[in-house]
Design a protein around this motif. Structure first.
Motif, short mmCIF file in Angstrom:
data_model
loop_
_atom_site.label_atom_id
_atom_site.label_comp_id
_atom_site.label_asym_id
_atom_site.label_seq_id
_atom_site.Cartn_x
_atom_site.Cartn_y
_atom_site.Cartn_z
N ARG A 94 0.85 -1.30 0.05
CA ARG A 94 0.03 -0.15 -0.11
C ARG A 94 0.98 1.21 -0.06
NH1 ARG A 94 -4.92 0.27 -1.64
NH2 ARG A 94 -5.34 1.75 -0.22
N PRO A 95 0.20 2.34 -0.18
CA PRO A 95 1.19 3.60 -0.22
C PRO A 95 1.40 3.91 0.94
CG PRO A 95 -1.29 4.10 -1.39
CD PRO A 95 -1.09 2.58 -0.78
N ARG A 96 2.57 4.67 1.16
CA ARG A 96 3.33 4.82 2.53
C ARG A 96 2.54 5.84 3.43
NH1 ARG A 96 7.85 3.48 -1.09
NH2 ARG A 96 9.10 2.02 0.09
N LYS A 97 2.82 6.07 4.60
CA LYS A 97 2.27 7.03 5.67
C LYS A 97 2.45 8.43 4.99
CE LYS A 97 2.49 8.96 10.20
NZ LYS A 97 1.22 9.97 9.79
N GLU A 98 3.69 8.75 4.45
CA GLU A 98 3.94 10.06 4.23
C GLU A 98 3.25 10.44 2.96
OE1 GLU A 98 6.28 7.71 4.73
OE2 GLU A 98 7.85 7.71 3.03
N ASP A 99 2.93 9.30 2.13
CA ASP A 99 1.73 9.64 1.06
C ASP A 99 0.42 9.97 1.84
OD1 ASP A 99 3.64 8.90 -0.98
OD2 ASP A 99 3.40 7.00 -0.71
N TYR A 100 -0.11 9.08 2.71
CA TYR A 100 -1.16 9.29 3.25
C TYR A 100 -1.68 10.80 3.65
CZ TYR A 100 -4.41 5.53 2.29
OH TYR A 100 -5.15 4.51 1.66
N ASP A 101 -0.65 11.40 4.49
CA ASP A 101 -0.52 12.74 5.05
C ASP A 101 -0.43 13.61 4.03
OD1 ASP A 101 0.13 11.22 7.48
OD2 ASP A 101 2.36 12.05 7.51
N ARG A 102 -0.18 13.38 2.77
CA ARG A 102 -0.29 14.44 1.77
C ARG A 102 -1.79 14.22 1.18
NH1 ARG A 102 5.69 13.48 1.20
NH2 ARG A 102 6.73 15.21 1.58
N TYR A 103 -2.01 13.03 0.94
CA TYR A 103 -3.49 12.77 0.40
C TYR A 103 -4.35 13.63 1.25
CZ TYR A 103 -1.60 8.80 -1.92
OH TYR A 103 -0.94 7.87 -2.85
N LEU A 104 -4.29 13.40 2.60
CA LEU A 104 -5.30 14.10 3.42
C LEU A 104 -5.07 15.66 3.69
CD1 LEU A 104 -5.30 11.47 6.50
CD2 LEU A 104 -7.00 11.97 4.70
N ALA A 105 -4.01 16.03 3.40
CA ALA A 105 -3.61 17.62 3.16
C ALA A 105 -4.01 18.12 1.90
CB ALA A 105 -2.13 17.81 3.16
N ILE A 106 -4.46 17.44 1.00
CA ILE A 106 -4.85 17.85 -0.24
C ILE A 106 -6.55 17.84 -0.21
CG2 ILE A 106 -5.01 17.60 -2.83
CD1 ILE A 106 -2.44 16.09 -2.72
N LEU A 107 -6.89 16.94 0.47
CA LEU A 107 -8.59 16.64 0.69
C LEU A 107 -8.89 17.83 1.63
CD1 LEU A 107 -9.93 13.39 1.70
CD2 LEU A 107 -10.75 15.36 2.80
N ASN A 108 -8.15 17.90 2.64
CA ASN A 108 -8.57 18.97 3.70
C ASN A 108 -8.46 20.38 2.89
OD1 ASN A 108 -8.58 17.19 5.48
ND2 ASN A 108 -6.49 17.78 6.50
N PHE A 109 -7.56 20.55 1.87
CA PHE A 109 -7.68 22.03 1.23
C PHE A 109 -9.03 21.93 0.53
CE2 PHE A 109 -7.28 24.66 -2.34
CZ PHE A 109 -6.67 25.81 -2.03
N GLY A 110 -9.48 21.05 -0.18
CA GLY A 110 -10.64 21.01 -1.04
C GLY A 110 -11.77 21.22 -0.29
N ARG A 111 -11.84 20.45 0.92
CA ARG A 111 -13.09 20.59 1.74
C ARG A 111 -13.06 21.91 2.49
NH1 ARG A 111 -11.90 16.99 6.13
NH2 ARG A 111 -11.09 18.78 6.92
N GLY A 112 -12.00 22.47 2.80
CA GLY A 112 -11.89 23.86 3.31
C GLY A 112 -12.22 24.92 2.47
#
Ligand code: DGY
Length: 422
Positions: free
Chosen positions: A195-213
């Motif tokens: 699976r993708p690494r934790k550092e990838d998931y952190d960034r996936y969530l940061a991008i998602l948070n921008f969209g929601r924001g």
């Protein structure tokens, strides 16, 4: 041999039926418990080999989640499932039904055309009703993702190829340090090494948070979002999808000039993602202008847009020749190649089916047959897994996967060839 084929055909149908949640199909139990956009289009294609009504229902259900602006979301959360993260509360799109805030590769028109051709009478009313919705979705891609000239993605998940090396230059510019604690669910279903690494998931969530924001405001996301990359994979799919939708539209008596112009504009934009140093089309970070510099599955879809130059074909086949089990998602000669980690090297039967579609239309039936045979061999030996190690053929990721079952029935199975499905 025939007995084996019959058994695998029956197993593939059984997987699609088992993953059916009533009007939509999950990709696989556990890991992916909702409706995913491009998975569903492939599932519909698979259903069309034995239940044409169910095939149309799959696409109709997906389009029930279409946003007013035309976007068709990448996940539709038809019911709660605590086994998946990030769920609807994290996406916060406020849609009904609940859905994610990004899209996914627009293969629906390509496959809807094939489903219609499989039974023109049964499909006429269904495709006629879907047609304006498909055009609205294609218009959304044109307006909100193709402003650079080719198709761009605003999140690696929008590409469908989540953690492929193509996205490394864009991901390098994303700050994932502030996302706070969260619990991944994917690594509870599949070994973390795949699976993708934790550092990838952190960034996936940061991008998602921008969209929601920003309330999923497309102009803000394109202008200021943390990630924006041009994607050859979606560009080639969209060229083909615009043309297929135009063919559908013409058969229904519509004026399709707009669709043809969108396809032509993408073809005209292709030089902006031509990486001379790599000798093929390449993903490009639209913030920094940097190419990814990795030959991968995006480049292999070039045949979907028409015949490719002999030197490009030679380059692609050179990379394919490095492994015995189908086309790798990243060049095995690339230093970061990982044959079992999600999109960082593995072979994906579903991608092979798209490559073969392009090869067949471009007059390379010999290469299409080689790819079919390699894909069929991996599935026959390993099962209907999500993807495979291209070096030794080990089945990887989720098991009993809908899209692998679907492309078996429509393309990879020896019985599919007999039906003329390629
Ligand atoms: C996931 O959760 O891994 C999906 O690929 C995102 O769509």
């Amino acid at each position: 041999m025939t007995e084996d084929v019959d058994r695998l055909d029956a197993q593939a149908r059984e997987i699609l039926n088992r993953n059916d949640r009533g009007g939509y199909t999950i990709p696989t139990a556990g890991l992916y418990p909702y409706q995913w956009n491009w998975d569903s289009a492939f599932a519909a294609w698979g259903f069309s080999t034995f239940d044409i009504d169910r095939a149309w229902t799959e696409i109709e259900t997906l389009f029930k989640a279409q946003w007013p602006d035309g976007m068709v979301p990448h996940i539709v959360f038809w019911q709660d499932d605590p086994g998946y993260f990030p769920g609807p509360d994290i996406w916060g799109t406020g849609t009904d039904p609940a859905s994610s805030g990004i899209s996914q590769p627009p293969v629906a028109a390509i496959l809807a055309r094939r489903i219609w051709e499989a039974d023109p009478d049964a499909g006429r009313d269904r495709i006629a009703a879907l047609y304006p919705r498909l055009v609205d979705w294609h218009r959304w891609w044109h307006r909100h993702r193709c402003t650079s000239g080719v198709a761009a993605i605003t999140h690696p998940w929008e590409s469908g190829r989540d953690n492929c090396p193509d996205w490394d230059p864009g991901m390098a510019g994303v700050d994932g340090s502030g996302v706070g604690p969260y619990t991944r669910r994917d690594t509870g279903h599949v070994d973390a090494s795949m699976r993708p690494r934790k550092e990838d998931y952190d960034r996936y969530l940061a991008i998602l948070n921008f969209g929601r924001g920003c309330g999923w405001d497309q102009e803000t996301i394109i202008a200021d979002g943390p990630f924006l990359m041009a994607d050859p994979f979606i560009t080639f799919i969209l060229i083909r999808a615009h043309r297929d939708l135009a063919a559908i539209g013409k058969a229904l008596g519509h004026d399709t000039a707009e669709l043809e112009a969108w396809a032509d504009a993408l073809v005209a934009g292709l030089p902006t993602i031509w990486n001379e140093a790599l000798g093929c089309h390449d993903a490009r970070d639209l913030r920094s202008g940097r190419f990814a510099g990795v030959l991968g599955s995006g480049a292999f879809l070039a045949w979907l847009a028409g015949p490719v130059a002999p030197e490009v074909e030679a380059r692609l086949v050179e990379v394919w020749d490095r492994v015995p089990h189908g086309v790798p998602s990243a060049d095995p000669a690339y230093a970061g190649f990982e044959p079992r980690r999600y999109w960082r090297g593995p072979m994906w039967p579903v991608v092979n089916s798209l490559i073969a579609m392009g090869l067949t239309d471009a007059g390379r039936a010999d290469l299409a047959e080689r790819l079919r045979a390699e894909t069929a061999g991996a599935i026959t030996r390993g099962g209907f897994n999500e993807y495979f190690d291209p070096v030794d053929g080990t089945p990887c990721g989720g098991k009993d996967f809908s899209w692998t079952a679907a492309i078996w029935l429509t393309w990879a199975s020896p019985s599919a060839g007999a039906k003329g499905a390629t």
